[in-house]
Design an enzyme around this catalytic site. Structure first.
Site, PDB file in Angstrom:
ATOM      1  N   ASP A 171      -6.908  92.053 129.097  1.00 18.50           N
ATOM      2  CA  ASP A 171      -6.745  92.398 130.509  1.00 18.50           C
ATOM      3  C   ASP A 171      -5.871  93.656 130.547  1.00 18.50           C
ATOM      4  OD1 ASP A 171      -4.124  91.595 130.105  1.00 18.50           O
ATOM      5  OD2 ASP A 171      -4.087  90.113 131.729  1.00 18.50           O
TER       6      ASP A 171
ATOM      7  N   CYS B  92      -3.527  89.676 126.238  1.00 18.81           N
ATOM      8  CA  CYS B  92      -3.084  89.834 127.633  1.00 18.81           C
ATOM      9  C   CYS B  92      -1.575  90.037 127.573  1.00 18.81           C
ATOM     10  CB  CYS B  92      -3.525  88.672 128.524  1.00 18.81           C
ATOM     11  SG  CYS B  92      -2.759  87.071 128.192  1.00 18.81           S
TER      12      CYS B  92
ATOM     13  N   THR C 265       1.065  88.041 127.827  1.00 22.58           N
ATOM     14  CA  THR C 265       1.719  87.074 126.930  1.00 22.58           C
ATOM     15  C   THR C 265       0.786  86.562 125.826  1.00 22.58           C
ATOM     16  OG1 THR C 265       0.950  85.283 128.350  1.00 22.58           O
ATOM     17  CG2 THR C 265       3.165  86.157 128.798  1.00 22.58           C
TER      18      THR C 265
ATOM     19  N   HIS D 178      -5.116  76.333 108.255  1.00 21.74           N
ATOM     20  CA  HIS D 178      -5.184  74.954 108.735  1.00 21.74           C
ATOM     21  C   HIS D 178      -6.169  74.766 109.893  1.00 21.74           C
ATOM     22  CE1 HIS D 178      -0.959  73.672 107.113  1.00 21.74           C
ATOM     23  NE2 HIS D 178      -1.689  74.317 106.224  1.00 21.74           N
TER      24      HIS D 178
ATOM     25  N   HIS E 187      -8.125  69.521 106.450  1.00 22.80           N
ATOM     26  CA  HIS E 187      -8.192  70.171 107.764  1.00 22.80           C
ATOM     27  C   HIS E 187      -9.584  70.056 108.383  1.00 22.80           C
ATOM     28  CE1 HIS E 187      -4.232  71.526 106.878  1.00 22.80           C
ATOM     29  NE2 HIS E 187      -4.651  72.156 105.795  1.00 22.80           N
TER      30      HIS E 187
HETATM   31  C1  RB5 Z   1      -1.049  89.675 134.078  1.00 25.23           C
HETATM   32  O1  RB5 Z   1      -0.007  90.160 134.854  1.00 25.23           O
HETATM   33  C2  RB5 Z   1      -0.539  88.548 133.185  1.00 25.23           C
HETATM   34  O2  RB5 Z   1      -0.418  87.384 133.936  1.00 25.23           O
HETATM   35  C3  RB5 Z   1      -1.486  88.329 132.033  1.00 25.23           C
HETATM   36  O3  RB5 Z   1      -1.595  89.506 131.293  1.00 25.23           O
HETATM   37  C4  RB5 Z   1      -1.110  87.261 131.047  1.00 25.23           C
HETATM   38  O4  RB5 Z   1       0.183  87.403 130.571  1.00 25.23           O
HETATM   39  C5  RB5 Z   1      -1.423  85.883 131.459  1.00 25.23           C
HETATM   40  O5  RB5 Z   1      -1.248  84.900 130.732  1.00 25.23           O
END
Ligand code: RB5
Length: 149
Positions: A8, A63, A65, A96, A131
């Protein structure tokens, strides 16, 4: 090896860098193509479908996080997407869990950290053995869950 790549807006910058690291592979870039806000769900599901169908062997998704896009990818049947913060997680997710997708947090990793994670992830084989039994239980659940809907 063909690798699907998607992000994203929060993972866009790191995704572009990752492309430069994968020169010896065929990369299927599924977007996004700018830092304009988009929904990670669309990109995680798309990349998951491309890997699950066999069009790409592995997938790497990013993304902010790594959490949202890994959740989305893991909704696709047959996907084992591992969110990794360090090379040790990357190694274990291959040994694993036979992870077929890697998720990274673009806002929490330096380029060097991401590179180390990716190199480890791509070069580590699945260990098999005990596994397999554990992963088979997940596949079996997936089959029965889908069959009942
Ligand atoms: C976008 O702002 C953010 O929510 C997305 O990149 C991500 O971290 C979501 O899990």
């Amino acid at each position: 090896m063909k690798i699907a790549l998607a992000s994203d807006h929060g993972g866009f910058e790191l995704k572009e860098y990752i492309k430069t690291l994968l020169k010896e592979h065929k990369v299927l870039d599924l977007g996004t193509d700018s830092e304009v806000s988009v929904d990670y769900s669309d990109y995680g599901i798309k990349a998951g479908e491309v890997v699950a169908s066999g069009e790409a062997y592995f997938g790497i998704v990013v993304c902010g996080t790594g959490i949202g896009i890994s959740i989305a990818a893991n909704k696709v049947k047959g996907i084992r997407c591992a969110l990794c913060h360090c090379p040790e997680y990357a190694r274990l997710s291959r040994e694993h869990n036979n992870a077929n997708m890697l998720a990274l947090g673009g806002r929490f990793l330096t380029k060097e950290q991401a590179e180390n994670i990716i190199k480890t992830w791509l070069s580590t084989p699945f260990e098999g053995d005990r596994h397999i039994r554990r992963l088979n239980k997940i596949s079996k659940y997936e089959e029965s869950n889908h069959a009942s809907h």
